[in-house]
Motif scaffolding. Sequence first.
Motif, PDB file in Angstrom:
ATOM      1  N   ARG A  44       7.076  -1.545   3.564  1.00  0.00           N
ATOM      2  CA  ARG A  44       8.429  -1.561   3.060  1.00  0.00           C
ATOM      3  C   ARG A  44       7.721  -3.610   3.034  1.00  0.00           C
ATOM      4  N   ALA A 216       9.243  -0.497  -1.348  1.00  0.00           N
ATOM      5  CA  ALA A 216       8.505  -2.561  -1.204  1.00  0.00           C
ATOM      6  C   ALA A 216       9.065  -2.979  -1.968  1.00  0.00           C
ATOM      7  N   GLY A 219      12.757  -4.007  -1.413  1.00  0.00           N
ATOM      8  CA  GLY A 219      12.711  -4.640  -0.191  1.00  0.00           C
ATOM      9  C   GLY A 219      13.824  -5.848   0.004  1.00  0.00           C
TER      10      GLY A 219
END
Length: 293
Positions: A44, A216, A219
Amino acid sequence: MVPTPSIPKAAFWMALSIASFLAMSVAGRATTAELNVFQVLELRSVIGFFILLPLVMMNGGFAAMRTQRPVAHIARNVIHYTGQAAWLYALTLIPLAVLISIEFTTPIWTAILAVTFLGERLSRPRLAAIVLGLIGVVIIVRPGVGAVDPGHLVVLGAAVCFGVSLVLVKSLTRTDSVVRIIFWMLIIQSALGLVPALYEWRNPPLELWPWILLIAFTGMSSHFCMARALAYADATVISPMDFLRVPLSALIGWLLYQEQIDAFTAGGALLILMGNLLNLQRKAPQPAKIAAS
């Protein structure tokens, strides 16, 4: 340029942040079913860094990412990384709605820390919003009814970490741009998680990559939008808005994972919504000395 405090703008950015957090919850459950928590966090952060690069270039490049507060960035990200690892681990242990509900003890720690360290004023509307939200969460979780799941304690620890992290982000927005805050988050957390991620690394299967890319992106976007919201309102205003994730996560749990929504969940969600509406009706704060991105 210092942005003028604005509840509508803060609410707009919080709506995007909430959407990102909910998407991250679904992606987190899918990825942690196949990979260990530290590998998910590392992927991430690394992928998120490359997603952020266009914004970095648009905001002055790497030279503009220099900060005069490296210790604050490190402290914030060590605490946040710990909380995020605990949160992802708990996601594998307990239902989504229960996890999000317990996570919402975060505003208690946020409010106390913001008043203590940032000098923010805990007004009656803010206090009432937090109290109503907390009562709603207690009704949903119903502590004392049955055995306490270890996942509950893990999320509670994560909530404390998130509260400290949120206050540190609010402090950082006074001197650093939002892009700079997210830039250092991704750099520091990539470094923190590298060794534990490599310890039990396994190559992700092809069908898992869409979920990895989603976690990812969300996040990064969830924290970008949260930081933008904090640039327009105090931490004790932002946190109660985030209570809306409780009923929304319960809905997602019901739709995707057949997790039931009972009368307690519905009643608690109603109190949470009431607290948010009360908090949004308060007078706009005075201009604050915070940096824009």
